[in-house]
Design a protein around this motif. Structure first.
Motif, PDB file in Angstrom:
ATOM      1  N   GLY A  93      33.424  35.370  44.361  1.00  0.00           N
ATOM      2  CA  GLY A  93      34.385  36.310  43.778  1.00  0.00           C
ATOM      3  C   GLY A  93      34.982  35.786  42.489  1.00  0.00           C
ATOM      4  O   GLY A  93      35.144  36.526  41.511  1.00  0.00           O
ATOM      5  N   ASN A  94      35.324  34.493  42.461  1.00  0.00           N
ATOM      6  CA  ASN A  94      35.878  33.899  41.242  1.00  0.00           C
ATOM      7  C   ASN A  94      34.878  33.949  40.093  1.00  0.00           C
ATOM      8  O   ASN A  94      35.234  34.240  38.944  1.00  0.00           O
ATOM      9  N   GLU A  95      33.629  33.668  40.398  1.00  0.00           N
ATOM     10  CA  GLU A  95      32.597  33.704  39.358  1.00  0.00           C
ATOM     11  C   GLU A  95      32.406  35.123  38.834  1.00  0.00           C
ATOM     12  O   GLU A  95      32.189  35.333  37.627  1.00  0.00           O
ATOM     13  N   ALA A  96      32.489  36.103  39.729  1.00  0.00           N
ATOM     14  CA  ALA A  96      32.338  37.503  39.317  1.00  0.00           C
ATOM     15  C   ALA A  96      33.434  37.912  38.344  1.00  0.00           C
ATOM     16  O   ALA A  96      33.193  38.676  37.394  1.00  0.00           O
ATOM     17  N   ILE A  97      34.652  37.414  38.577  1.00  0.00           N
ATOM     18  CA  ILE A  97      35.764  37.690  37.659  1.00  0.00           C
ATOM     19  C   ILE A  97      35.415  37.207  36.251  1.00  0.00           C
ATOM     20  O   ILE A  97      35.596  37.925  35.255  1.00  0.00           O
ATOM     21  N   ALA A  98      34.910  35.985  36.160  1.00  0.00           N
ATOM     22  CA  ALA A  98      34.591  35.400  34.853  1.00  0.00           C
ATOM     23  C   ALA A  98      33.480  36.173  34.144  1.00  0.00           C
ATOM     24  O   ALA A  98      33.597  36.516  32.956  1.00  0.00           O
ATOM     25  N   HIS A  99      32.398  36.457  34.872  1.00  0.00           N
ATOM     26  CA  HIS A  99      31.289  37.205  34.273  1.00  0.00           C
ATOM     27  C   HIS A  99      31.752  38.587  33.813  1.00  0.00           C
ATOM     28  O   HIS A  99      31.396  39.040  32.716  1.00  0.00           O
ATOM     29  N   ALA A 100      32.536  39.269  34.648  1.00  0.00           N
ATOM     30  CA  ALA A 100      32.986  40.617  34.312  1.00  0.00           C
ATOM     31  C   ALA A 100      33.916  40.610  33.107  1.00  0.00           C
ATOM     32  O   ALA A 100      33.883  41.524  32.279  1.00  0.00           O
ATOM     33  N   ALA A 101      34.756  39.587  32.997  1.00  0.00           N
ATOM     34  CA  ALA A 101      35.671  39.505  31.861  1.00  0.00           C
ATOM     35  C   ALA A 101      34.908  39.433  30.541  1.00  0.00           C
ATOM     36  O   ALA A 101      35.236  40.121  29.573  1.00  0.00           O
ATOM     37  N   VAL A 102      33.873  38.605  30.513  1.00  0.00           N
ATOM     38  CA  VAL A 102      33.066  38.488  29.294  1.00  0.00           C
ATOM     39  C   VAL A 102      32.375  39.813  28.993  1.00  0.00           C
ATOM     40  O   VAL A 102      32.365  40.292  27.850  1.00  0.00           O
ATOM     41  N   ARG A 103      31.836  40.444  30.035  1.00  0.00           N
ATOM     42  CA  ARG A 103      31.046  41.656  29.844  1.00  0.00           C
ATOM     43  C   ARG A 103      31.899  42.879  29.495  1.00  0.00           C
ATOM     44  O   ARG A 103      31.383  43.831  28.901  1.00  0.00           O
ATOM     45  N   CYS A 104      33.163  42.880  29.872  1.00  0.00           N
ATOM     46  CA  CYS A 104      33.984  44.061  29.560  1.00  0.00           C
ATOM     47  C   CYS A 104      34.684  43.934  28.208  1.00  0.00           C
ATOM     48  O   CYS A 104      35.568  44.726  27.881  1.00  0.00           O
ATOM     49  N   GLY A 105      34.278  42.966  27.415  1.00  0.00           N
ATOM     50  CA  GLY A 105      34.791  42.875  26.053  1.00  0.00           C
ATOM     51  C   GLY A 105      36.127  42.179  25.927  1.00  0.00           C
ATOM     52  O   GLY A 105      36.882  42.443  24.984  1.00  0.00           O
ATOM     53  N   CYS A 106      36.409  41.268  26.834  1.00  0.00           N
ATOM     54  CA  CYS A 106      37.670  40.539  26.783  1.00  0.00           C
ATOM     55  C   CYS A 106      37.730  39.672  25.520  1.00  0.00           C
ATOM     56  O   CYS A 106      36.731  39.092  25.110  1.00  0.00           O
ATOM     57  N   ASP A 107      38.918  39.609  24.934  1.00  0.00           N
ATOM     58  CA  ASP A 107      39.089  38.823  23.707  1.00  0.00           C
ATOM     59  C   ASP A 107      39.503  37.383  23.965  1.00  0.00           C
ATOM     60  O   ASP A 107      39.150  36.490  23.191  1.00  0.00           O
ATOM     61  N   ALA A 108      40.269  37.163  25.041  1.00  0.00           N
ATOM     62  CA  ALA A 108      40.809  35.817  25.213  1.00  0.00           C
ATOM     63  C   ALA A 108      41.196  35.544  26.663  1.00  0.00           C
ATOM     64  O   ALA A 108      41.662  36.438  27.376  1.00  0.00           O
ATOM     65  N   PHE A 109      40.977  34.285  27.067  1.00  0.00           N
ATOM     66  CA  PHE A 109      41.445  33.789  28.363  1.00  0.00           C
ATOM     67  C   PHE A 109      42.255  32.532  28.120  1.00  0.00           C
ATOM     68  O   PHE A 109      41.843  31.637  27.371  1.00  0.00           O
ATOM     69  N   PHE A 110      43.425  32.470  28.765  1.00  0.00           N
ATOM     70  CA  PHE A 110      44.254  31.275  28.733  1.00  0.00           C
ATOM     71  C   PHE A 110      44.627  30.952  30.177  1.00  0.00           C
ATOM     72  O   PHE A 110      45.158  31.815  30.880  1.00  0.00           O
ATOM     73  N   GLY A 111      44.335  29.738  30.623  1.00  0.00           N
ATOM     74  CA  GLY A 111      44.610  29.440  32.020  1.00  0.00           C
ATOM     75  C   GLY A 111      44.737  27.964  32.293  1.00  0.00           C
ATOM     76  O   GLY A 111      44.592  27.121  31.397  1.00  0.00           O
ATOM     77  N   TYR A 112      45.006  27.664  33.571  1.00  0.00           N
ATOM     78  CA  TYR A 112      45.230  26.294  34.009  1.00  0.00           C
ATOM     79  C   TYR A 112      44.631  26.143  35.399  1.00  0.00           C
ATOM     80  O   TYR A 112      44.784  27.034  36.234  1.00  0.00           O
TER      81      TYR A 112
END
Length: 362
Positions: A11-30
């Motif tokens: 599920g965590n990996e799916a979040i990352a792949h989907a974020a890139v594919r839906c045109g996300c501009d930026a991720f900031f995390g810890y």
């Protein structure tokens, strides 16, 4: 017919792949367990080389949320992810974004608490998400996935709702959904918006660009009580519109049911097995799964509950969503609660036994 791309992901990996594919501009995390695979997967994908997406590990959760605030205030699709204690640290920033009407997305892969608690799964952040853990009268749109597929699907949906209403949106998962592996169909790659498209879609954005163009000021601060009240009333009208338009839920075998289990996220998956076991015993049970935890499907639960003998709310917490169910039904039928704490995942038969002992014996 276009071939669908099916892959096996957490599920965590799916979040990352989907974020890139839906045109996300930026991720900031810890990093924090049990969601760290999101950051790791983004680092592996290296979207800055393919789409231009920024991926940055901040020095803390507080820094992460403020970076999201800044990027989203410029009209960018920005998001962060964390787990329960980390989301708690972000609450001030989420409240600021709600007050300034800045759209951003947050993913909470819940773990047990309170405090640092355990790294095992829990649903103990329901109140934190749906009641607004920061200060003031505000709401966050909350989506509760119950599968890896929904983890992927809800990234695009969360951004859509956040920008549609200029409001923070949260995907509220837990350690079970984040860590489990399932087949998932990922969305097609979407192009990131151009600066021109961002300005057209987000005329409110504080970009500071354009000859002779005064930059918009993004803030939740207002020193005039009268103006602040008007702003709050505007927010309440917006929340009313969201409640009218964006309620999402799912029902299963409720038509002939005498009893209904209400559960969200991973608990709904377990409750579905409980429902099947109960029906084998001759107990007619249905399942109601809220997908939006805010706005909560109060009217829809009330409609499904008509003519039923009782409701069992199954959660992996001490009893949080059950309060919203009781408010929705207003004492019309019995509502009982079953939950496990400390990161313990309930067995389906425990829910069946709770149904029998708390409702059938009445």
């Amino acid at each position: 017919m276009q071939n669908k791309e099916v892959t096996l992901l957490k599920g965590n990996e799916a979040i990352a792949h989907a974020a890139v594919r839906c045109g996300c501009d930026a991720f900031f995390g810890y990093p924090i367990t049990p969601q760290t695979e999101i950051i790791e997967t983004l680092s592996m994908l290296k979207p800055w080389e393919t789409t231009g997406m920024v991926v940055l590990q901040a020095e803390s959760e507080v820094a992460s949320i403020n970076m999201v605030y800044g990027a989203a205030g410029a009209g960018k699709r920005a998001f962060t992810t964390s787990s329960s204690p980390g989301i708690a640290l972000m609450q001030e920033g989420i409240s600021y974004m709600a007050g300034a009407e800045v759209p951003g997305v947050f993913v909470n892969v819940m773990r047990g608490g309170p405090g640092l608690g355990t790294i095992q799964p829990s649903q103990g952040d329901y109140f934190q998400a749906t009641r607004g853990g920061g200060n003031g009268d505000y709401q966050v749109i909350v989506l509760a996935p119950s599968s890896v597929q929904e983890m992927a699907d809800f990234m695009e949906l969360a951004f859509t709702l956040a920008f549609r209403y200029r409001n923070p949106a949260m995907i509220l998962a837990d350690g079970i959904i984040g860590q489990m592996m399932e087949k998932v169909v990922l969305p097609p790659q979407k192009a990131r918006r151009t600066e021109k498209e961002i300005l057209e879609e987000c005329p409110w954005a504080s970009t500071g660009r354009g000859k002779g163009r005064e930059p918009n000021i993004i803030t939740s601060l207002e020193l005039s009580s009268e103006v602040m009240e008007k702003r709050n009333l505007h927010l309440q009208e917006k929340y009313k519109t969201i409640k009218e338009r964006e309620v999402r839920y799912e029902t299963l075998q409720c038509e002939d049911a005498e009893y209904v289990i209400v559960a969200f996220g991973s608990a709904a998956r377990i409750a579905e097995k409980s429902m099947e076991s109960a029906r084998k015993k001759g107990i007619k049970v249905g399942l109601f799964r809220p997908i939006t935890l805010w706005p909560f499907p109060s009217q829809q639960i009330a409609e499904v509950a008509k003519g039923k003998k009782g409701i069992l709310v199954a959660e992996v917490n001490a009893g949080q969503m059950v309060q919203d169910v009781r408010l929705a039904l207003d004492g019309s039928i019995p509502v009982e609660h079953f939950g496990r704490l400390g990161g313990i995942v309930p067995d389906p038969m425990e829910i069946v036994e709770a149904l029998q002992s708390k409702l059938l014996k009445k």
